[in-house]
Design a protein around this motif. Structure first.
Motif, PDB file in Angstrom:
ATOM      1  N   LEU A 724       0.850  -1.188   0.000  1.00 50.05           N
ATOM      2  CA  LEU A 724       0.000   0.000   0.000  1.00 50.05           C
ATOM      3  C   LEU A 724       0.887   1.240   0.000  1.00 50.05           C
ATOM      4  CD1 LEU A 724      -2.546  -1.207   2.738  1.00 50.05           C
ATOM      5  CD2 LEU A 724      -2.785  -1.385   0.244  1.00 50.05           C
ATOM      6  N   GLU A 725       0.779   2.058  -1.060  1.00 53.84           N
ATOM      7  CA  GLU A 725       1.650   3.231  -1.210  1.00 53.84           C
ATOM      8  C   GLU A 725       0.809   4.496  -1.356  1.00 53.84           C
ATOM      9  OE1 GLU A 725       4.478   2.921  -4.349  1.00 53.84           O
ATOM     10  OE2 GLU A 725       5.008   0.836  -3.914  1.00 53.84           O
ATOM     11  N   TRP A 726       1.176   5.496  -0.583  1.00 54.27           N
ATOM     12  CA  TRP A 726       0.549   6.800  -0.711  1.00 54.27           C
ATOM     13  C   TRP A 726       1.387   7.643  -1.683  1.00 54.27           C
ATOM     14  CZ3 TRP A 726      -0.859   3.561   2.945  1.00 54.27           C
ATOM     15  CH2 TRP A 726      -2.160   3.610   3.436  1.00 54.27           C
ATOM     16  N   ALA A 727       2.080   8.671  -1.198  1.00 57.88           N
ATOM     17  CA  ALA A 727       2.957   9.470  -2.067  1.00 57.88           C
ATOM     18  C   ALA A 727       3.963  10.192  -1.197  1.00 57.88           C
ATOM     19  CB  ALA A 727       2.147  10.468  -2.894  1.00 57.88           C
ATOM     20  N   ARG A 728       5.156  10.356  -1.731  1.00 59.66           N
ATOM     21  CA  ARG A 728       6.227  11.023  -1.006  1.00 59.66           C
ATOM     22  C   ARG A 728       6.185  12.531  -1.280  1.00 59.66           C
ATOM     23  NH1 ARG A 728      11.042   7.232  -1.829  1.00 59.66           N
ATOM     24  NH2 ARG A 728       9.387   5.821  -1.175  1.00 59.66           N
ATOM     25  N   ASP A 729       6.701  13.324  -0.353  1.00 60.51           N
ATOM     26  CA  ASP A 729       6.847  14.782  -0.533  1.00 60.51           C
ATOM     27  C   ASP A 729       5.519  15.455  -0.862  1.00 60.51           C
ATOM     28  OD1 ASP A 729       9.615  14.397  -0.201  1.00 60.51           O
ATOM     29  OD2 ASP A 729       9.841  13.939  -2.329  1.00 60.51           O
ATOM     30  N   ARG A 730       4.497  15.152  -0.047  1.00 59.58           N
ATOM     31  CA  ARG A 730       3.202  15.802  -0.242  1.00 59.58           C
ATOM     32  C   ARG A 730       3.176  17.158   0.444  1.00 59.58           C
ATOM     33  NH1 ARG A 730      -1.079  11.531   1.752  1.00 59.58           N
ATOM     34  NH2 ARG A 730       0.692  10.379   2.615  1.00 59.58           N
TER      35      ARG A 730
END
Length: 1036
Positions: A724-730
């Motif tokens: 499960l991956e969201w996003a980096r550097d949001r």
């Protein structure tokens, strides 16, 4: 000559045809009577097929009848499959245009209806003629007690004993292995020496060579190892090419001998190597003189060896006399003693259990039939294991007793084992494996998908998917010793013994044609339905065109297919273009309505034609390692697609709209969530059959828990790995990640969970706060099978609560979680099976006082790059880790400011590792230790870790000389030093010479030491004499 496979081919084809008719007969308005009549005729033919099979050896008329029947069976299958395709087409169009009427053939254009009616009538007439000829030949329906399939295992169970990839000691060859090892390990003044092992087929030459190849003593003696399966006569340049493939671990396109040899020299230069040439057939002395003359010139280092296995005495003698060497006579491999043959048979039939009386009663007769050949023993044991005890005597008396002795006897035993396979479908699956070259490692899923595309997996087991039937057939072939299993980190693969391959190839010879530079493409008049092309020319094109209506399978690794050529292959089921790197798929591929399998792996083409999406029968699309950048817009129209083998790490990749329409889909490696309708996470909800691995990315686009629940992950019982991956550097800090993760609760069957870029403060209850009572309420969900758990880049997470009820957990990784300051000491108190623990790059972690007594099974521990972690707050209790093999630690912080020495390690629990009473000290093999840029000394405690085989030290920047106690590391094989900026002296020469097992010294970032470790260096500071004897030396 009778065709050993024709009856199985007919029966499987008839079953496929009947299955197609049954599936859609209710929809075939206007064709019901014709199809029902056709089905009735097919059933009658199946009844007399057993009689025809038994009589084909005595009657040419029956042989001709079977050949005609085979053609008609394929015609029937093609006609019914065309009707089936049309129903699928209408189903897709109805879904895309809901106003279309319910399917009937009145919706279809008149020309198609007329054409199909004509085809159905033609098949009916042919079947009628076939039935009349059967009566004329006197073929009768007979009740045949066919070999029933062994009881199928329940889902999740294993009905047949499984094998694994661990190298099992071979039975009865200990003396042979010892003798050959003694030769290979003895000092040699020659650049390369040769030792042939020869003997008849089935003696176990390859098995013995493999055991030697994997022996630890060999690893210590040779820096490089190459295993090359030759298996046929090849030009000398092809031998070098095969070597280069093994060295480069990839396909070699170049054909220029000078270039190939130069590349080999770059790989082997200055290294002692072992080359195994397995299954050699060429006794041409000139070829071997040519080959070994070049080998001698490649490398000035003495002591390399070439081990050759061959069935042929002349080959052994030609190779051993090459270049006038003849220092070693060929090694003849003798037969196994009777008691060793019996051990092999018994292991196959009963495993470790006691011999039943029925087996004891036939022991002498079995041993006689084995004739000292391990392959025969293994195959006979496998044959008996698939039969009832009551059948054993009749098999011996009626089938095995008439077999000849020697190598021909082995081939006859293999053919008998094939004859006794429990169903026609299993026989077809076995024979199909001969499509691949000898020594090929066939991937399990690929093999099953090919069998499925050919129609071999339709019948035999109730309530099983075709994939489950395929897995079961593999188990039967394994148990029969007709296949060998290999397992590694990348999956499960299957190989055939070369003699088994010979049998399978002979069985398939009537229907399969292989074209390469050696065989050529002449037309031999066979009814070729499978074509394997490795050499493309005018003759190949002519053969394809002449067989275009017959071909079911095309493997193409050279050449190209034009639009016109592909259109002619209208009955193709399998198209494998995995070796054709620069070929675009022709647009006409959309016309191949029977196509069920496409392998376009390795292609450099960036697109697929939109016409692919008209292949409504397509089950498998393989795009591994291809450059495909986009999937066609119409991908959701592939209504039968079960396996989409495609992966890209690009999070910006857009999924085709409405992937949820692929309701048959089982294999989908990733899903990138999009904003617009049709690309949202709810598309996954309809994919109820997903299995294996799944990555879900861009979870930042999911609005809330309710949106996440639309994926229905809790219902996907066959997923074993979930990332499960969201996003980096949001941007911003108003995240809904906790709600979303709460709605992504997986099924209890999950084995691996990876959570990346999660920006919640804590993890949901389903993961971290599960009940600890033994009687769980019905609403409580645990992950009882979870074996691997990873948290990566979860920066806002402030705490990890103790993991409850994770008794199956074997691996835990916490990486780059900067919000963590403390990990509780009892965090893993229920993780008694934990074998691997890594906590790394957690910049603010201060405390992790883990009680290692709670994790007694730990094999690997990594606690690195957490600069604020206090040594006093690191795990304690290493003395309880009796199996710890690998440890990676540092750097740590301490309460003072003195980082000029090794005090940062003073409070580490060295006592548990170094205590003479602690068994962990004798288990530890690998240590990775990180210091600080100005550290001036090493922790003295490590000198007592004398069982280390690998030691890596990094960033001890102030050390100028290594201590002499390095000489204590008598078992050390590898020493890696990184970031020793001031290092100028190694331990004393005596200490370095004490490291008798050291094969590799790798130093990076030590300019002064580099200067002093060259042959040209001199004076008291020169270190060259200390390292010149080390095989793999790299100081930079």
């Amino acid at each position: 000559m009778a065709d050993a496979l024709i009856s199985s081919t007919i029966q499987v084809t008839l079953e496929t045809a009947v299955s197609l008719a049954s599936d859609r007969i209710g929809l075939l308005v206007g064709f019901k009577k014709d199809v029902a009549s056709m089905t009735h005729s097919l059933g009658f033919i199946k009844d007399v097929l057993a009689d025809a099979e038994e009589r084909q050896n005595q009657s040419r008329g029956v042989q001709r009848w079977l050949k005609c029947l085979e053609e008609v069976a394929y015609d029937a299958q093609n006609v019914l499959d065309e009707l089936y395709y049309e129903s699928l087409r209408h189903q897709v169009e109805s879904r895309n245009r809901p106003k279309l009427k319910v399917f009937s053939f009145s919706n279809i254009n008149l020309a198609f209806r007329w054409r199909m009616a004509s085809k159905v009538r033609d098949v009916k007439l042919k079947l009628k003629e076939i039935n009349q000829e059967a009566n004329g030949l006197g073929l009768v329906s007979r009740l045949v007690m066919t070999a029933a399939l062994p009881a199928a295992p329940a889902v999740g169970d294993i009905g047949i004993r499984q094998t694994d990839s661990v190298l099992v000691p071979i039975i009865g060859r200990a003396d042979d292995e010892s003798n050959i090892l003694k030769i290979l390990l003895s000092p040699s003044e020659k650049v390369v020496s040769v030792l042939p092992i020869f003997g008849m087929g089935g003696l176990g030459k390859t098995t013995l060579a493999k055991s030697i190849y994997n022996n630890q003593q060999i690893d210590g003696q040779f820096e490089k190892k190459l295993w090359v399966c030759v298996s046929k006569k090849v030009p000398v340049v092809e031998l070098f090419k095969l070597m280069l493939v093994q060295l480069m671990k990839r396909k070699v396109e170049v054909d220029d001998r000078n270039v190939i040899v130069e590349d080999i020299q770059n790989q082997l230069g200055g290294k002692r190597y072992l080359l195994v040439l397995d299954d050699v057939w060429d006794d041409n002395r000139a070829l071997w003189d040519n080959f070994f003359t070049t080998l001698k010139g490649l490398n000035p280092t003495n002591g390399s060896w070439c081990l050759v296995t061959t069935r042929l005495g002349p080959v052994a003698h030609s190779v051993s006399r090459v270049l006038g060497m003849m220092e070693n006579e060929p090694y003849p491999l003798g037969k196994l003693p009777d008691d060793h043959c019996w051990l092999i048979v018994k292991e196959k039939v009963v495993g470790g259990e006691e011999e039943p009386d029925e087996l004891k009663a036939i022991k002498k007769r079995i041993i006689k039939r084995c004739n000292g050949l391990p392959l025969a023993a293994s195959v006979i044991g496998g044959l008996l294991s698939l039969k009832r005890k009551e059948e054993w005597p009749s098999i011996l008396e009626n089938r095995l007793s008439s077999l000849s002795a020697g190598g021909d006897g082995v081939m006859e035993i293999l053919k008998l084992s094939f004859d006794c396979l429990p169903s026609p479908a299993v026989k077809k699956c076995f024979a199909y494996c001969s499509m691949f070259p000898k020594d090929t490692e066939m991937e399990r899923d690929m093999l099953i998908e090919l069998w499925m595309a050919e129609g071999f997996l339709h019948a035999g087991l109730e309530n099983k998917t075709m994939e489950e039937i395929g897995e079961y057939y593999l188990e039967i072939l394994l148990q029969s010793s007709l296949l060998e299993e290999i397992r590694d980190a990348w999956g499960r693969y299957y190989k055939m013994h070369d003699m088994v391959h010979d049998v399978a190839k002979s069985i398939m010879s009537k229907s399969t044609k292989v074209i390469n530079s050696e065989i050529g493409s002449e037309d031999n008049g066979n009814q070729v339905r499978c074509l394997v092309i490795d050499s493309f020319g005018e003759g190949t094109i002519n053969l394809i065109e002449s067989r275009s209506n017959l071909l079911h399978t095309l493997f193409l690794s050279r050449g190209s297919l034009s639009d016109d050529m592909l259109m002619k292959l209208k009955n193709l089921h399998v198209l494998n273009l995995s070796g054709v790197e620069y070929e675009n798929l022709p647009i006409s591929i959309g016309k191949l309505i029977h196509l069920r399998y496409i392998n376009f792996g390795g292609s450099r083409s960036e697109t697929l034609p939109e016409s692919v999406c008209k292949l409504y029968n397509l089950q498998t699309l393989r795009l591994w390692n291809s450059d495909v950048k986009h999937l066609p817009k119409g991908t959701p129209n592939l209504i039968s697609l079960r396996h989409l083998h495609f992966y890209t790490p690009a999070t910006e990749f857009q999924m085709p709209l409405e992937m949820g329409r692929l309701t048959c889909l089982q294999t989908l490696r990733f899903f990138n969530v999009g904003r617009e309708k049709g690309r949202q996470i709810g598309e996954l909800g309809n994919l109820k059959n997903l299995k294996g691995e799944l990555e879900i990315r861009n979870l930042k686009l999911v609005k809330d828990r309710e949106g996440a629940e639309e994926a229905k992950l809790s219902e996907k019982a066959n997923l074993f790995r979930l990332c499960l991956e969201w996003a980096r550097d949001r941007e911003g800090d108003n995240y809904n990640d906790e709600d979303v993760l709460d709605g992504l609760q997986p099924h209890p069957n999950l084995e691996e969970l990876v959570i990346c870029d999660f920006m919640g403060d804590q993890f949901p209850r389903w993961l971290m706060e599960l009940p600890t009572t033994t009687t769980l309420p019905e609403s409580a969900t645990t992950l009882p099978k979870l074996a691997r758990l990873k948290f990566n880049w979860c920066h806002r997470c402030r705490e990890l609560l103790p993991l409850q009820n994770f008794t199956s957990l074997k691996e835990l990784e916490i990486r780059r979680c900067d919000g963590l300051t403390n990990l509780p000491g009892d965090m893993l108190h229920s993780c008694t099976s934990l074998q691997k623990l890594w906590v790394t790059y957690c910049d603010n972690l201060i405390s992790f006082p883990l009680d290692l007594q709670q994790t007694p099974a730990l094999l690997e521990l990594g606690l690195t790059c957490c600069p604020k972690l206090k040594t006093s707050m690191t795990p304690k209790g290493f003395g309880f880790l009796t199996g710890l093999r690998e440890l990676a630690i540092g750097p740590f912080s301490d309460d003072g400011d003195d980082h000029e020495n090794s005090s940062i390690y003073n409070e580490f629990d060295w006592s548990g590792l170094t205590s003479s009473s602690s068994s962990s000290s004798s288990a530890l093999r690998r240590l990775f230790l990180i210091g600080l840029p100005h550290t001036e000394s090493l922790p003295p405690h490590i000198q007592y870790l004398t069982t280390l085989t690998s030691l890596t030290l990094r960033d001890f920047g102030g050390i100028k000389a290594l201590p002499d106690w390095f000489g204590n590391f008598a078992a050390l094989e590898e020493l890696h030093l990184r970031g020793f900026k001031e290092l100028g002296h190694l331990p004393s020469e005596d200490a370095m010479r004490s490291l008798t097992k050291l094969k590799c010294l790798d130093v990076y970032g030590s300019p002064l030491l580099k200067e002093r470790c060259t042959p040209e260096s001199s004076g008291p500071d020169s270190q060259w004499s200390k390292v010149s004897h080390i095989q793999d030396l790299d100081i930079s």
